[in-house]
Design an enzyme around this catalytic site. Structure first.
Site, PDB file in Angstrom:
ATOM      1  N   ASP A  68       0.984   7.042   8.405  1.00  0.00           N
ATOM      2  CA  ASP A  68       1.034   7.074   6.941  1.00  0.00           C
ATOM      3  C   ASP A  68      -0.275   7.646   6.406  1.00  0.00           C
ATOM      4  OD1 ASP A  68       1.066   4.555   4.335  1.00  0.00           O
ATOM      5  OD2 ASP A  68       2.020   6.528   4.375  1.00  0.00           O
ATOM      6  N   ASP A  92      -1.148  13.991   4.397  1.00  0.00           N
ATOM      7  CA  ASP A  92      -1.377  13.849   2.956  1.00  0.00           C
ATOM      8  C   ASP A  92      -2.442  14.872   2.582  1.00  0.00           C
ATOM      9  OD1 ASP A  92      -2.462  11.037   0.848  1.00  0.00           O
ATOM     10  OD2 ASP A  92      -2.170  13.181   0.453  1.00  0.00           O
ATOM     11  N   GLU A 141       2.968  15.931   1.182  1.00  0.00           N
ATOM     12  CA  GLU A 141       2.779  15.463  -0.200  1.00  0.00           C
ATOM     13  C   GLU A 141       2.222  16.609  -1.015  1.00  0.00           C
ATOM     14  OE1 GLU A 141       0.765  11.690  -0.751  1.00  0.00           O
ATOM     15  OE2 GLU A 141      -0.233  12.457  -2.541  1.00  0.00           O
ATOM     16  N   HIS A 186       0.265   3.488  -5.914  1.00  0.00           N
ATOM     17  CA  HIS A 186      -0.012   2.492  -4.877  1.00  0.00           C
ATOM     18  C   HIS A 186      -0.559   1.217  -5.494  1.00  0.00           C
ATOM     19  CE1 HIS A 186      -0.277   6.220  -2.306  1.00  0.00           C
ATOM     20  NE2 HIS A 186       0.560   5.451  -1.632  1.00  0.00           N
ATOM     21  N   GLY A 187      -0.226   0.088  -4.861  1.00  0.00           N
ATOM     22  CA  GLY A 187      -0.818  -1.176  -5.292  1.00  0.00           C
ATOM     23  C   GLY A 187      -0.017  -1.850  -6.399  1.00  0.00           C
ATOM     24  N   HIS A 245       6.531   6.623  -2.583  1.00  0.00           N
ATOM     25  CA  HIS A 245       5.344   5.844  -2.228  1.00  0.00           C
ATOM     26  C   HIS A 245       5.118   4.805  -3.324  1.00  0.00           C
ATOM     27  CE1 HIS A 245       3.293   7.973   1.226  1.00  0.00           C
ATOM     28  NE2 HIS A 245       4.386   8.691   1.021  1.00  0.00           N
ATOM     29  N   GLY A 246       4.303   3.792  -2.985  1.00  0.00           N
ATOM     30  CA  GLY A 246       4.038   2.789  -4.011  1.00  0.00           C
ATOM     31  C   GLY A 246       5.261   1.976  -4.343  1.00  0.00           C
ATOM     32  N   THR A 261       1.711  -3.239  -0.180  1.00  0.00           N
ATOM     33  CA  THR A 261       1.126  -4.324  -0.982  1.00  0.00           C
ATOM     34  C   THR A 261       2.003  -5.577  -1.030  1.00  0.00           C
ATOM     35  OG1 THR A 261      -0.048  -2.699  -2.323  1.00  0.00           O
ATOM     36  CG2 THR A 261       0.202  -4.889  -3.276  1.00  0.00           C
TER      37      THR A 261
HETATM   38  O1  G3H Z   1       1.929   4.527   1.868  1.00  0.00           O
HETATM   39  C1  G3H Z   1       2.086   3.342   1.590  1.00  0.00           C
HETATM   40  C2  G3H Z   1       2.764   2.945   0.373  1.00  0.00           C
HETATM   41  O2  G3H Z   1       2.825   3.994  -0.520  1.00  0.00           O
HETATM   42  C3  G3H Z   1       2.302   1.631  -0.132  1.00  0.00           C
HETATM   43  O3  G3H Z   1       2.583   1.398  -1.476  1.00  0.00           O
HETATM   44  O4  G3H Z   1       1.242  -0.709  -1.409  1.00  0.00           O
HETATM   45  O5  G3H Z   1       2.350   0.050  -3.515  1.00  0.00           O
HETATM   46  O6  G3H Z   1       3.720  -0.839  -1.608  1.00  0.00           O
HETATM   47  P1  G3H Z   1       2.463  -0.101  -2.036  1.00  0.00           P
HETATM   48 ZN    ZN Z   2       1.579   5.785   0.056  1.00  0.00          ZN
END
Ligand code: G3H
Ligand code: ZN
Length: 338
Positions: free
Chosen positions: A90, A112, A149, A221-222, A249-250, A274
């Protein structure tokens, strides 16, 4: 079931009824064990992933490195899993790191290329194109899938500033197409940063030959500060424009209805990190509270305090597993092992 590539999982996910494959970040043996156990229990195909920044945990100056050992365990678990599993790098940020994980046995890598090797400064479009093409060439020669990406996905803490007027336009494909026309000039004036433009993305996919594309559709993210806005109109245009599966993502905090709608609109891989971290933290907080109460009681009764790390980690592992199963059910991949 053997170790498979992300591309193989994506092809299966595109068959009706369509679904998205959950991609879950493992940082140690407990999280890896939780993720694999969830996939077995949910009978779900799985992408288990290791993000490049986790090297800051598995190989630290002065400590014995455990990167190869953790990765070796994850690959061994993948090979003996009864469900199809892709093991994925990742947010790989350089050709060298991507090559290292290909050589370790990963069946899938993300390059990325939108940020530099430190993940700080944006790379130019030309640099992103060059590094992505190089990784695709090397990976495809080994039968390994590549995720790319384009543009800058929302980073931790950064919501994409979208006005209610923009939300309305980006929620409808016809209005989004009009907005794309209106912002088509150099530098795309008026187009929200962090959102992927179908024309740019289609050219990027054609020039690189990558297998999956991480798209900017409003996620970040997060933890989200407010309710995340998912640009469903844009997502529909991206699906029409792109011949490859789309990656969200995210994934943490995206409302289930936006997830299920996104799956119908072409999202085939959804990244979650997260949400598992929160589950791990919460379980440890809860257990430490219980442990402290028992220690206080032991101090009163004169009994000796007991310490057992396994009694702290086991509930955290269980909490992560439950969250992974929860996501697999929402993504639609639960029960779809082939
Ligand atoms: O690449 C990892 C993810 O995009 C994590 O996203 O921490 O918001 O779940 P997240
Ligand atoms: Zn990500």
């Amino acid at each position: 079931m053997a170790l498979v590539t992300s591309k193989e999982l994506m092809e299966a996910a595109a068959k009706e009824p369509v679904y998205a494959v959950g991609a879950f970040n493992a940082v140690n043996l407990e999280t890896a064990q939780a993720i694999f156990t969830a996939a077995e229990e949910a009978r779900s195909p799985l992408i288990i992933q290791f993000t490049q920044t986790s090297l800051g945990y598995t190989e630290v100056e002065g400590w014995v490195s455990v990167t190869e050992e953790l990765i070796g365990s994850i690959l061994s678990l993948a090979r003996r899993a009864s469900v199809p599993v892709a093991v994925h790098l990742d947010h790989g940020r350089s050709e060298e790191v991507a090559a290292r994980f290909m050589d370790l046995g990963f069946s899938s890598v993300m390059i990325d290329g939108s940020l530099d090797e430190k993940g700080k400064a944006p790379r130019s479009a030309e640099e992103n194109l060059a590094v992505t093409k190089a990784v695709v060439e090397k990976a495809h020669a080994k039968g390994i899938s590549v995720e790319g990406e384009i543009g800058l996905l929302g980073q931790v803490g950064e919501e994409i500033p979208i006005t209610p007027e923009l939300e309305e336009k980006l929620s409808d494909p016809t209005k989004t197409a009009k907005l794309l026309d209106e912002t088509a000039g150099p530098g795309y004036p008026g187009w929200p940063a962090g959102l992927t433009r179908p024309d740019e993305a289609a050219q990027f996919v054609e020039q690189t030959g990558l297998d999956l594309l991480a798209v900017g559709i409003g996620t970040k993210h997060g933890v989200y500060k407010g309710k995340p806005f998912i640009a469903h109109g844009l997502l529909q245009l991206l699906r029409e424009a792109l011949p490859v599966p789309l990656v969200m993502h995210g994934g943490t905090g995206v409302p289930d209805k936006d997830v299920t709608q996104g799956v119908q609109e072409g999202i085939r891989k959804i990244n979650i990190d997260t949400q598992m971290r929160i589950a791990f933290y919460s379980a440890i907080n809860r257990v430490m509270g219980e442990m402290n109460a028992l220690h206080n009681l032991a101090d009163i009764t004169g009994e000796t305090r007991k310490y057992d790390i396994r009694k702290v980690l086991a509930p955290a592992r269980e909490a992560v597993k439950e969250q992974v199963i929860n996501r697999m059910k929402v993504f639609g991949c639960a029960g779809r092992a082939f």
